[in-house]
Design a protein around this motif. Sequence first.
Motif, PDB file in Angstrom:
ATOM      1  N   SER A   1      96.659  11.322  27.856  1.00 17.63           N
ATOM      2  CA  SER A   1      96.062  12.508  28.466  1.00 17.63           C
ATOM      3  C   SER A   1      96.551  13.733  27.712  1.00 17.63           C
ATOM      4  CB  SER A   1      96.440  12.614  29.945  1.00 17.63           C
ATOM      5  OG  SER A   1      95.838  11.578  30.697  1.00 17.63           O
ATOM      6  N   ILE A   2      95.609  14.461  27.124  1.00 14.81           N
ATOM      7  CA  ILE A   2      95.938  15.648  26.347  1.00 14.81           C
ATOM      8  C   ILE A   2      95.560  16.888  27.155  1.00 14.81           C
ATOM      9  CG2 ILE A   2      95.482  16.936  24.219  1.00 14.81           C
ATOM     10  CD1 ILE A   2      94.753  14.264  22.892  1.00 14.81           C
ATOM     11  N   ASP A   3      96.503  17.810  27.307  1.00 16.23           N
ATOM     12  CA  ASP A   3      96.248  19.047  28.051  1.00 16.23           C
ATOM     13  C   ASP A   3      95.935  20.198  27.107  1.00 16.23           C
ATOM     14  OD1 ASP A   3      96.870  18.000  30.687  1.00 16.23           O
ATOM     15  OD2 ASP A   3      98.977  18.009  30.057  1.00 16.23           O
TER      16      ASP A   3
ATOM     17  N   TYR B   1      85.278  27.555  25.834  1.00 17.77           N
ATOM     18  CA  TYR B   1      85.340  26.122  26.107  1.00 17.77           C
ATOM     19  C   TYR B   1      84.706  25.325  24.966  1.00 17.77           C
ATOM     20  CZ  TYR B   1      84.591  21.499  27.978  1.00 17.77           C
ATOM     21  OH  TYR B   1      84.582  20.137  28.130  1.00 17.77           O
ATOM     22  N   GLY B   2      83.617  25.844  24.418  1.00 21.34           N
ATOM     23  CA  GLY B   2      82.969  25.158  23.297  1.00 21.34           C
ATOM     24  C   GLY B   2      83.911  24.968  22.124  1.00 21.34           C
ATOM     25  N   GLU B   3      84.738  25.996  21.848  1.00 19.26           N
ATOM     26  CA  GLU B   3      85.710  25.908  20.745  1.00 19.26           C
ATOM     27  C   GLU B   3      86.839  24.939  21.086  1.00 19.26           C
ATOM     28  OE1 GLU B   3      85.450  30.345  18.729  1.00 19.26           O
ATOM     29  OE2 GLU B   3      86.496  30.128  20.647  1.00 19.26           O
ATOM     30  N   ILE B   4      87.283  24.978  22.345  1.00 17.01           N
ATOM     31  CA  ILE B   4      88.332  24.048  22.785  1.00 17.01           C
ATOM     32  C   ILE B   4      87.821  22.618  22.645  1.00 17.01           C
ATOM     33  CG2 ILE B   4      89.702  23.246  24.756  1.00 17.01           C
ATOM     34  CD1 ILE B   4      89.557  26.172  25.811  1.00 17.01           C
ATOM     35  N   ARG B   5      86.600  22.397  23.068  1.00 19.65           N
ATOM     36  CA  ARG B   5      85.974  21.073  23.021  1.00 19.65           C
ATOM     37  C   ARG B   5      85.893  20.549  21.587  1.00 19.65           C
ATOM     38  NH1 ARG B   5      80.967  18.402  22.828  1.00 19.65           N
ATOM     39  NH2 ARG B   5      80.478  17.095  24.636  1.00 19.65           N
TER      40      ARG B   5
ATOM     41  N   LEU C   1      89.349  19.670  20.339  1.00 18.33           N
ATOM     42  CA  LEU C   1      89.847  18.445  20.969  1.00 18.33           C
ATOM     43  C   LEU C   1      89.223  17.209  20.335  1.00 18.33           C
ATOM     44  CD1 LEU C   1      89.119  16.157  23.332  1.00 18.33           C
ATOM     45  CD2 LEU C   1      91.474  16.991  23.097  1.00 18.33           C
ATOM     46  N   ILE C   2      87.915  17.249  20.100  1.00 15.56           N
ATOM     47  CA  ILE C   2      87.225  16.106  19.482  1.00 15.56           C
ATOM     48  C   ILE C   2      87.823  15.816  18.108  1.00 15.56           C
ATOM     49  CG2 ILE C   2      85.029  15.343  18.475  1.00 15.56           C
ATOM     50  CD1 ILE C   2      83.634  16.785  20.811  1.00 15.56           C
TER      51      ILE C   2
END
Length: 215
Positions: free
Chosen positions: A157-159, A194-198, A201-202
């Motif tokens: 689980s990555i925060d 959020y788009g940049e975080i997403r 993360l990918i």
Amino acid sequence: MSLPRMLLTLLALFAFSAVCRAEDAAAEKKKAEAAAKEKKKNDAELAKLDAQIKKTPDDPAPHTRRAQLLMKMERWNDGYDAAQKSMQCSIKAGDNLASIALESIELEGGFRVDVVFNMGSRERKPPEMGIVRPLTFRVIQKAEPAMKESKDMLLESIDFELGYMGTKAETAAFGITDGREHKNLGMQKVDMSYGEIRTGLIDLVRRRHPPEETK
């Protein structure tokens, strides 16, 4: 090869190529029709949710469903805004809902990431100094369809973490907390959408869990 036989071979190849092109065109048309049907369905559902929110603006439930639907429609930032609105309504209602499932991201190599929007006490009211974890990304290795006993397996689980200092977020990072142990997986921009975080993360998951791991 004689000339007549060569001509027959060429004609057969041309015919095969024409069939393949026709099949590809039919498949693309079918795909486009399915996408249009799905968009129409999602637009109608979104309109219903917007109407419901207009009637009961302080109910967190339709805001949650709206967030999930917008994620499905690939409107990442709008979906995240809707999730934040849901949390605001939950705070106002005084409920104790700890989190909401935001979306699932399918990745190559048999991996999936389940995204959780956290609504714990720290997320609801960030401390003057400390760490807030608004998002948790649960990295799953999916069950192998060919294996009867195979089950989905949680790998980690990555925060997404925000470091608050003086009531303001000053740092951001991806990290893993395991009991008392914490591992920083890379600093990020505080003002990321959020788009940049997403996207970040990918990329992180692909580096930590390359598709070759499933072979």
